[in-house]
Each structure stands twice: as C-alpha cells, then as structure tokens.
Design a protein around this motif. Structure first.
Motif, PDB file in Angstrom:
ATOM      1  N   LEU A 353       0.630  -1.514   0.325  1.00 58.74           N
ATOM      2  CA  LEU A 353       0.188  -0.017   0.174  1.00 58.74           C
ATOM      3  C   LEU A 353       0.858   0.936  -0.291  1.00 58.74           C
ATOM      4  CD1 LEU A 353      -2.477  -1.057   2.432  1.00 58.74           C
ATOM      5  CD2 LEU A 353      -2.422  -0.932   0.298  1.00 58.74           C
ATOM      6  N   ALA A 354       2.506   1.195  -0.100  1.00 66.68           N
ATOM      7  CA  ALA A 354       3.111   2.154  -0.002  1.00 66.68           C
ATOM      8  C   ALA A 354       2.730   2.815  -1.132  1.00 66.68           C
ATOM      9  CB  ALA A 354       4.635   1.473   0.343  1.00 66.68           C
ATOM     10  N   GLN A 355       3.247   4.398  -0.767  1.00 69.14           N
ATOM     11  CA  GLN A 355       2.904   5.511  -2.318  1.00 69.14           C
ATOM     12  C   GLN A 355       4.798   6.443  -1.590  1.00 69.14           C
ATOM     13  OE1 GLN A 355       1.229   5.733  -5.025  1.00 69.14           O
ATOM     14  NE2 GLN A 355      -0.672   3.923  -3.986  1.00 69.14           N
ATOM     15  N   LYS A 356       4.995   5.858  -3.282  1.00 67.54           N
ATOM     16  CA  LYS A 356       6.714   6.393  -2.451  1.00 67.54           C
ATOM     17  C   LYS A 356       6.478   7.783  -2.893  1.00 67.54           C
ATOM     18  CE  LYS A 356       8.953   1.958  -2.084  1.00 67.54           C
ATOM     19  NZ  LYS A 356       9.785   1.178  -2.570  1.00 67.54           N
ATOM     20  N   ASP A 357       7.860   9.145  -3.011  1.00 61.38           N
ATOM     21  CA  ASP A 357       7.618   9.982  -3.340  1.00 61.38           C
ATOM     22  C   ASP A 357       6.452  10.983  -4.175  1.00 61.38           C
ATOM     23  OD1 ASP A 357      10.626   9.447  -3.425  1.00 61.38           O
ATOM     24  OD2 ASP A 357      10.301   8.427  -6.034  1.00 61.38           O
ATOM     25  N   SER A 358       5.746  10.827  -2.666  1.00 62.43           N
ATOM     26  CA  SER A 358       4.283  11.326  -2.818  1.00 62.43           C
ATOM     27  C   SER A 358       4.660  13.112  -2.213  1.00 62.43           C
ATOM     28  CB  SER A 358       3.508  11.405  -1.023  1.00 62.43           C
ATOM     29  OG  SER A 358       3.524   9.476  -1.131  1.00 62.43           O
ATOM     30  N   ALA A 359       5.200  13.933  -2.416  1.00 60.69           N
ATOM     31  CA  ALA A 359       5.767  14.773  -1.801  1.00 60.69           C
ATOM     32  C   ALA A 359       6.100  15.540  -3.816  1.00 60.69           C
ATOM     33  CB  ALA A 359       6.623  15.689  -1.443  1.00 60.69           C
ATOM     34  N   ARG A 360       7.179  14.745  -4.345  1.00 63.05           N
ATOM     35  CA  ARG A 360       7.475  15.391  -5.424  1.00 63.05           C
ATOM     36  C   ARG A 360       6.220  15.175  -6.798  1.00 63.05           C
ATOM     37  NH1 ARG A 360      12.030  15.482  -8.061  1.00 63.05           N
ATOM     38  NH2 ARG A 360      13.431  15.440 -10.270  1.00 63.05           N
ATOM     39  N   ARG A 361       5.674  13.970  -6.762  1.00 59.67           N
ATOM     40  CA  ARG A 361       4.519  13.220  -7.116  1.00 59.67           C
ATOM     41  C   ARG A 361       2.956  14.498  -7.283  1.00 59.67           C
ATOM     42  NH1 ARG A 361       3.217   7.613  -5.546  1.00 59.67           N
ATOM     43  NH2 ARG A 361       1.374   8.362  -6.574  1.00 59.67           N
ATOM     44  N   ILE A 362       3.237  15.258  -6.311  1.00 61.24           N
ATOM     45  CA  ILE A 362       2.063  16.236  -5.509  1.00 61.24           C
ATOM     46  C   ILE A 362       2.585  17.286  -6.792  1.00 61.24           C
ATOM     47  CG2 ILE A 362       1.092  17.955  -4.344  1.00 61.24           C
ATOM     48  CD1 ILE A 362       1.032  14.896  -2.359  1.00 61.24           C
ATOM     49  N   ALA A 363       4.031  17.677  -6.046  1.00 57.30           N
ATOM     50  CA  ALA A 363       5.049  19.033  -6.705  1.00 57.30           C
ATOM     51  C   ALA A 363       4.749  19.001  -8.467  1.00 57.30           C
ATOM     52  CB  ALA A 363       5.952  19.154  -6.120  1.00 57.30           C
ATOM     53  N   GLU A 364       4.924  17.913  -9.122  1.00 59.25           N
ATOM     54  CA  GLU A 364       5.083  17.644 -10.036  1.00 59.25           C
ATOM     55  C   GLU A 364       3.123  18.054 -10.930  1.00 59.25           C
ATOM     56  OE1 GLU A 364       6.242  13.952 -10.816  1.00 59.25           O
ATOM     57  OE2 GLU A 364       8.040  14.367 -11.152  1.00 59.25           O
ATOM     58  N   GLU A 365       2.730  17.767 -10.004  1.00 63.52           N
ATOM     59  CA  GLU A 365       0.977  18.501 -10.451  1.00 63.52           C
ATOM     60  C   GLU A 365       0.881  19.872  -9.871  1.00 63.52           C
ATOM     61  OE1 GLU A 365      -1.309  16.069 -12.259  1.00 63.52           O
ATOM     62  OE2 GLU A 365       0.107  14.304 -11.669  1.00 63.52           O
ATOM     63  N   VAL A 366       1.386  20.008  -9.526  1.00 58.86           N
ATOM     64  CA  VAL A 366       1.074  21.488  -9.254  1.00 58.86           C
ATOM     65  C   VAL A 366       1.588  22.069 -10.145  1.00 58.86           C
ATOM     66  CG1 VAL A 366       1.416  24.008  -7.414  1.00 58.86           C
ATOM     67  CG2 VAL A 366       0.724  21.375  -6.624  1.00 58.86           C
ATOM     68  N   MET A 367       2.995  21.870 -10.764  1.00 62.32           N
ATOM     69  CA  MET A 367       3.957  22.719 -11.725  1.00 62.32           C
ATOM     70  C   MET A 367       2.588  22.768 -12.717  1.00 62.32           C
ATOM     71  SD  MET A 367       7.391  21.847 -10.449  1.00 62.32           S
ATOM     72  CE  MET A 367       8.320  22.574 -12.061  1.00 62.32           C
ATOM     73  N   LYS A 368       2.134  21.054 -13.399  1.00 59.99           N
ATOM     74  CA  LYS A 368       1.629  21.507 -15.018  1.00 59.99           C
ATOM     75  C   LYS A 368       0.060  22.325 -14.215  1.00 59.99           C
ATOM     76  CE  LYS A 368       2.364  15.899 -14.820  1.00 59.99           C
ATOM     77  NZ  LYS A 368       1.755  14.568 -14.755  1.00 59.99           N
ATOM     78  N   LEU A 369      -0.007  22.832 -13.194  1.00 61.62           N
ATOM     79  CA  LEU A 369      -1.055  23.378 -13.728  1.00 61.62           C
ATOM     80  C   LEU A 369      -0.685  24.918 -13.754  1.00 61.62           C
ATOM     81  CD1 LEU A 369      -3.689  22.202 -10.912  1.00 61.62           C
ATOM     82  CD2 LEU A 369      -4.065  21.946 -13.117  1.00 61.62           C
ATOM     83  N   ALA A 370       0.595  24.551 -13.182  1.00 59.73           N
ATOM     84  CA  ALA A 370       0.393  26.659 -13.244  1.00 59.73           C
ATOM     85  C   ALA A 370       1.427  26.900 -14.810  1.00 59.73           C
ATOM     86  CB  ALA A 370       2.182  26.519 -12.143  1.00 59.73           C
ATOM     87  N   GLN A 371       1.718  25.689 -15.621  1.00 55.94           N
ATOM     88  CA  GLN A 371       1.771  26.006 -16.398  1.00 55.94           C
ATOM     89  C   GLN A 371       1.361  26.209 -17.788  1.00 55.94           C
ATOM     90  OE1 GLN A 371       4.882  22.578 -16.720  1.00 55.94           O
ATOM     91  NE2 GLN A 371       6.461  23.260 -15.503  1.00 55.94           N
TER      92      GLN A 371
END
Length: 371
Positions: A353-371
């Motif tokens: 059930l582990a989700q790795k690199d969660s903060a980075r994956r969320i940040a990438e989604e945020v940056m997609k919205l910004a772009q």
C-alpha cells in the motif's frame, strides 16, 4: 512561478504542506512560495521554522454545538476573505494548493473565484469538510487512499499518497545490526531472538494507549525476549514515568516522552502500536511495519477509523478500538509479536500500500497546473 499554499491547524495538515513546498523548491529553485494560515494555530510557528513566509487570517471553525455563537465566526470569515483577496492580488500566484483546515477554505475559495487553478491534497480516507466544500472548484485532487470517488469527482482524483518524513528510510543500518545481534544470541546462547515493540502516541501522547501500558507494566516486564520502546508524549510523561518506576524501572522497557531518533526506532521495531493519523499510516506503509492501530475517537467524523479500516480490510494492519484498548491492546500485541507468520503477512500486505515520493509527485502536478 508563484505558489500559494494554505492549510493547517494540526501537524497532519502542516507537514504535507511544507513537504510539498520543499518538493516545489527542489524542482524549481526559483519558485516563490507563500503560505496562508490561521492566526493562533500551530502553522504560524511551524511554517517560518521551515523557512517559508506565512500570512495569518482571523478565520476560525464553526461552533456546531452552539450555533448562536457563530455570528462572530462569520464576521471573522468575511474579514479573512477580504484579507486573502488582497494577498492574492499582491502575490499573484499561478496555482493555489490547499491541504485542509480553516484557512485553506477561505484562501482556496477566493483563489478559485479570482481565476487561479487550485489543487487539493486530502490526507485521510474520509475527506475533511474543507476539501469536500472545495471539490467542485479544484482542478486536481491528490489523495492517499483508494475509493475516494465517494467524496470527489473521479476525473480529478490522483492517487499520490501522503508525504512522509524524508529521513525515515535512513534507519535500515541499525535494523541490520539488531538482526546480527539476534543471530548471535541464538547461535551462542540458544536464546530466543529479542522482539521489539514500538509504542507511539504522537508528540502529545495518547491517553488510552498510555493507560493500557501502565496497567500492563508487570506483564511486559516479565515477558522474556521482549524489548519495549514506550513513547508517552509530553502530556503524559510524568505520570507514565512514575508508573514505570513504581513497577521497578524494568530494564526491557524504555519510557520516553519524545523520540528524536525515529528512523532507528522504526527500523528496529518488529511491531508498532500507533494511532491512525494519516501521516503515521503513510510512514508505516512506506517502511512495511506490522502495526496495531488504535484510532483516536476525538477527531472529526471519526476519520482515523476510516484510515485504519483501509488497511485492515486488506489484512495490512490490526485494529483495536479505543474503547477496547484497556482490555485487549497488550494481549493482542503480545500474541501478534510472537507470531512470525502473522508479522510476515502484515509486513507484505502493508508494504503493497506504500506510495513513494508523494511530495514530489504532488509538486509535479502543481507545476503542470502552473504551466
């Protein structure tokens, strides 16, 4: 790019928010980040400690028990909306990120009204009120559990998990050392391997868990091959330490108010007893730790039970309800920690059930919205 991040009230909101900000900075060192929190809440201290600027709003939660007292709450909400509108006009964010909490509701509602795309991050298996109210205004919603379509539009959901402390995986070396010691004990002295039970109640502590431990001190002290790390929390430390001393200060039980070396403590644990907060569960999943979860009954909409059941239904953790802890918790723990087959099964299932690199994956989604 400019990012407005809002939320707080509890560590469960603040830590993910800061982790997302850190990940954004790693991906885009030139990024400008501004936090919006609630005056008097812990984010006003923790966010500056993490190196970020924060603006406080006078927003407060509604009094559901005494509705007639909400006139002043509504007035503070109006003041907060006016203030955050001014903040947004001055800062001009490209994206708003809401992690839950009173301030997040005001800031993200105003951001969306002003045409700024917003991303929500929901930590729990039962969505919080703020994020539910904002669901139709969000462009994307990052979640930690499957089945969140019952709260949010399915086409907006992204399963990312919750950010966890980045240093937790650094404790593997001490676990290897412990295993070597155990093998030596078996080979040289024909002793049973030492099993480590880690009990964590959060920085303030968990009263029910502590009471169960206090009552079971003589039993635990006389259990061969068992080592107990008992983190009482600062609130309960004095009374728990007194009970430990009254029981003869048993050497196989460490009674501590706070654990500064969590990576090593986690690494050494064969079994963990914990509340079922979102961050704690995410850490247990990432580390693959067999766990007995005791959900706190003192949280909104009983969301810790929902968090726990997401694991229990997949045979990835054991549930002991708070009202049953005094009678069942320690006996359940002792039976579990001696059952190697059960420990292996819990380890295997929770690790899935582990989700790795969660903060980075969320940040990438945020940056997609910004772009």
């Amino acid at each position: 790019m400019r990012y407005l991040i809002s939320g707080g009230g509890t560590g469960g909101h603040i830590f993910p928010a800061v982790s997302i900000a850190n990940a954004l900075k790693e991906l885009d060192p030139e990024a400008r980040i501004l936090f919006v929190g609630a005056l008097g809440r812990m984010e006003m201290e923790r966010v500056p400690q993490a190196g970020y600027e924060i603006i406080g709003l006078p927003v407060r939660g509604f009094n559901r028990a005494q509705p007639w007292k909400n006139i002043s709450v509504l007035w503070d909400l109006l003041r907060s909306l006016i203030q955050v509108r001014r903040v947004i006009k001055d800062f001009r964010p490209d994206v708003g990120v809401g992690v839950g909490g009173y301030a997040s509701g005001a800031a993200m509602w105003m951001a969306s009204k002003m045409g700024i795309p917003i991303l929500l991050q929901e930590q729990n298996g039962f969505a919080g009120m703020t994020n539910k109210l904002l669901r139709n205004k969000a462009a994307k919603i990052c979640v930690a559990y499957e089945g969140m379509e019952r709260f949010f539009p399915a086409d907006k959901i992204i399963l990312t998990g919750n950010p966890v402390r980045q240093n937790l995986l650094d404790g593997k070396k001490s676990a290897i050392t412990r295993n070597e010691v155990n093998r030596a004990l078996v080979a040289e002295n024909h002793q049973s391997p030492i099993k480590n039970l880690l009990i964590i109640g959060g920085s303030l502590g968990a009263r029910t868990i502590n009471e169960a431990l206090k009552a079971a001190l003589p039993q635990l002290a006389h259990t061969d091959g068992l080592h107990v790390v008992w983190q009482t929390g600062k609130t309960y430390y004095a009374q728990c330490k007194a009970a430990w001393e009254a029981a003869g200060s048993p050497e196989n039980i460490e009674c501590l108010d706070f654990l500064s070396d969590m990576p090593d403590r986690y690494a050494n644990a064969d079994l963990v007893i914990s509340r079922a907060g979102a961050s704690s569960i995410s850490e247990l999943c990432l580390l693959g730790k067999p766990a007995i979860l005791v959900p706190s009954p003192n949280v909104a909409e009983d969301h810790q039970t929902h968090n726990a059941m997401a694991l229990v239904n997949k045979e990835a953790a054991i549930l002991v309800r708070d009202v049953e802890a005094a009678e069942n918790l320690i006996n359940t723990a002792l039976a579990t920690i001696q059952d190697d087959a059960l420990l292996d099964r819990l380890h295997t299932n929770i690790l899935r059930l582990a989700q790795k690199d969660s903060a980075r994956r969320i940040a990438e989604e945020v940056m997609k919205l910004a772009q």
